[in-house]
Design an enzyme around this catalytic site. Structure first.
Site, PDB file in Angstrom:
ATOM      1  N   ASP A 155      14.513 -10.437  -7.963  1.00  0.00           N
ATOM      2  CA  ASP A 155      14.123  -9.389  -6.894  1.00  0.00           C
ATOM      3  C   ASP A 155      12.261  -9.238  -7.128  1.00  0.00           C
ATOM      4  OD1 ASP A 155      13.871  -8.935  -9.859  1.00  0.00           O
ATOM      5  OD2 ASP A 155      14.756  -7.106 -10.043  1.00  0.00           O
ATOM      6  N   GLU A 177      13.969 -14.058 -20.900  1.00  0.00           N
ATOM      7  CA  GLU A 177      12.933 -13.878 -20.283  1.00  0.00           C
ATOM      8  C   GLU A 177      11.631 -13.392 -21.014  1.00  0.00           C
ATOM      9  OE1 GLU A 177      11.776 -11.698 -16.181  1.00  0.00           O
ATOM     10  OE2 GLU A 177       9.407 -12.273 -16.502  1.00  0.00           O
TER      11      GLU A 177
HETATM   12  O1  KIV Z   1      13.518 -12.082 -10.534  1.00  0.00           O
HETATM   13  C1  KIV Z   1      13.445 -13.095 -10.745  1.00  0.00           C
HETATM   14  O2  KIV Z   1      12.810 -14.112 -10.311  1.00  0.00           O
HETATM   15  C2  KIV Z   1      14.033 -12.997 -12.165  1.00  0.00           C
HETATM   16  C3  KIV Z   1      14.027 -14.654 -12.781  1.00  0.00           C
HETATM   17  C4  KIV Z   1      11.828 -14.166 -13.121  1.00  0.00           C
HETATM   18  C5  KIV Z   1      14.303 -14.718 -13.621  1.00  0.00           C
HETATM   19  O3  KIV Z   1      14.540 -12.258 -12.810  1.00  0.00           O
END
Ligand code: KIV
Length: 289
Positions: free
Chosen positions: A46, A184
């Protein structure tokens, strides 16, 4: 056509301590690049709300927008295992709505699995989605959809209490059936400890080298996103400037009439031109061409 990466292979990589590679991609050419590079997993994150759609954060992206990008990625990738990111409010309202939305990622979006953010508060939802036959990736630590609640884009699990909560959340997600968990913005030693405690792979972003795999955002890796660069991003290319320079060179050549040249134009033979002249010379004013 290369053989598609499976959950079993990802699990085996954890067992053999071979790092899992994951990148985000959001469209057909992007997915082809990532796939051809031999990356194990593609996340249609997202994050596209920010990197592709220009929103200030990830909360506003909708199910339909996510599916639009998933479909394009699915057309471009042959080998990589595909994960679709469930957008904010697509899995918070009710368990049944969450299952329906998760199912759309597989049925319409062509994804192999979904990812959603959160710990114990989403365990019931995760269990129901997994029971419906949909593989789930968890996401703990800095969860961008609820970053405001966390006090901004900050490193997580820095206190003993928070680290304990993170480990409990990770175990709860594993128990609910997640086959992998994204970690994260977590101090490296904490993420390493979580990775060792879990039987399923962890995929780190800003969580150190002790995770079972790593993920980064497409536009960050290529140096194409200039709004901000988190500490954990490594740019493997600086494509922004070369892209702008290519467009400037095109603009200059069009303005100077040095593009297109004969090499980029279609011609017709003298005979064809004579015939055309006979018919439409007045209308097209071809005389003397
Ligand atoms: O939306 C995204 O790109 C993510 C990554 C940062 C893991 O959730």
């Amino acid at each position: 056509m290369s053989k598609k990466v499976s959950i079993l292979e990802l699990q085996q990589k954890k067992v053999e301590q071979k790092p899992i590679t994951m990148l985000t991609a959001y469209d057909y050419p992007g997915a082809k690049f990532v796939d051809e590079a031999g990356i194990d997993m593609i996340l249609v994150g997202d994050s596209l709300a920010m990197t592709v759609l220009g929103h200030p954060n990830t909360v506003s992206v909708t199910m339909d927008e996510m599916l639009h990008h998933c479909k394009a990625v699915a057309r471009g990738a042959e080998r990589a295992f595909l994960v679709g990111d469930m957008p904010f409010m697509s899995y918070q309202v009710s368990v049944s709505e969450s299952i329906l939305n998760a199912g759309r990622f597989l049925k319409e979006g062509g994804m192999d699995a979904i990812k959603l953010e959160g710990g114990r508060e989403v365990v019931e939802t995760v269990r129901a989605i997994v029971n419906a036959g949909i593989p789930v990736v968890g996401h703990l630590g800095l969860t961008p959809q609820t970053a405001t609640k966390l006090g901004g884009f900050k490193v997580q699990a820095k206190t003993a209490e928070a680290a304990k909560r993170l480990i409990d959340d990770a175990l709860a997600l594993q128990d609910a059936g997640c086959f992998a968990i994204v970690l994260e913005a977590i101090p490296a030693p904490i993420a390493t400890a979580v990775s060792k405690k879990l039987a399923i792979p962890t995929i780190g972003i800003g969580a150190g080298v002790g995770c079972d795999g790593q993920v980064l955002v497409f536009h960050d890796v290529l140096g194409m996103f200039d709004r901000f660069t988190p500490k954990f991003v490594k740019r493997y290319a600086e494509l922004r400037q070369p892209i702008i320079e290519a467009f400037q060179a095109y603009r200059d050549e069009v303005e100077a009439r040095t593009f297109p040249t004969d090499a980029h134009s279609f011609s017709i033979s003298e005979e064809e031109l004579r015939q055309l002249n006979g018919h439409v010379s007045k209308e097209l004013n071809l005389v003397g061409e």
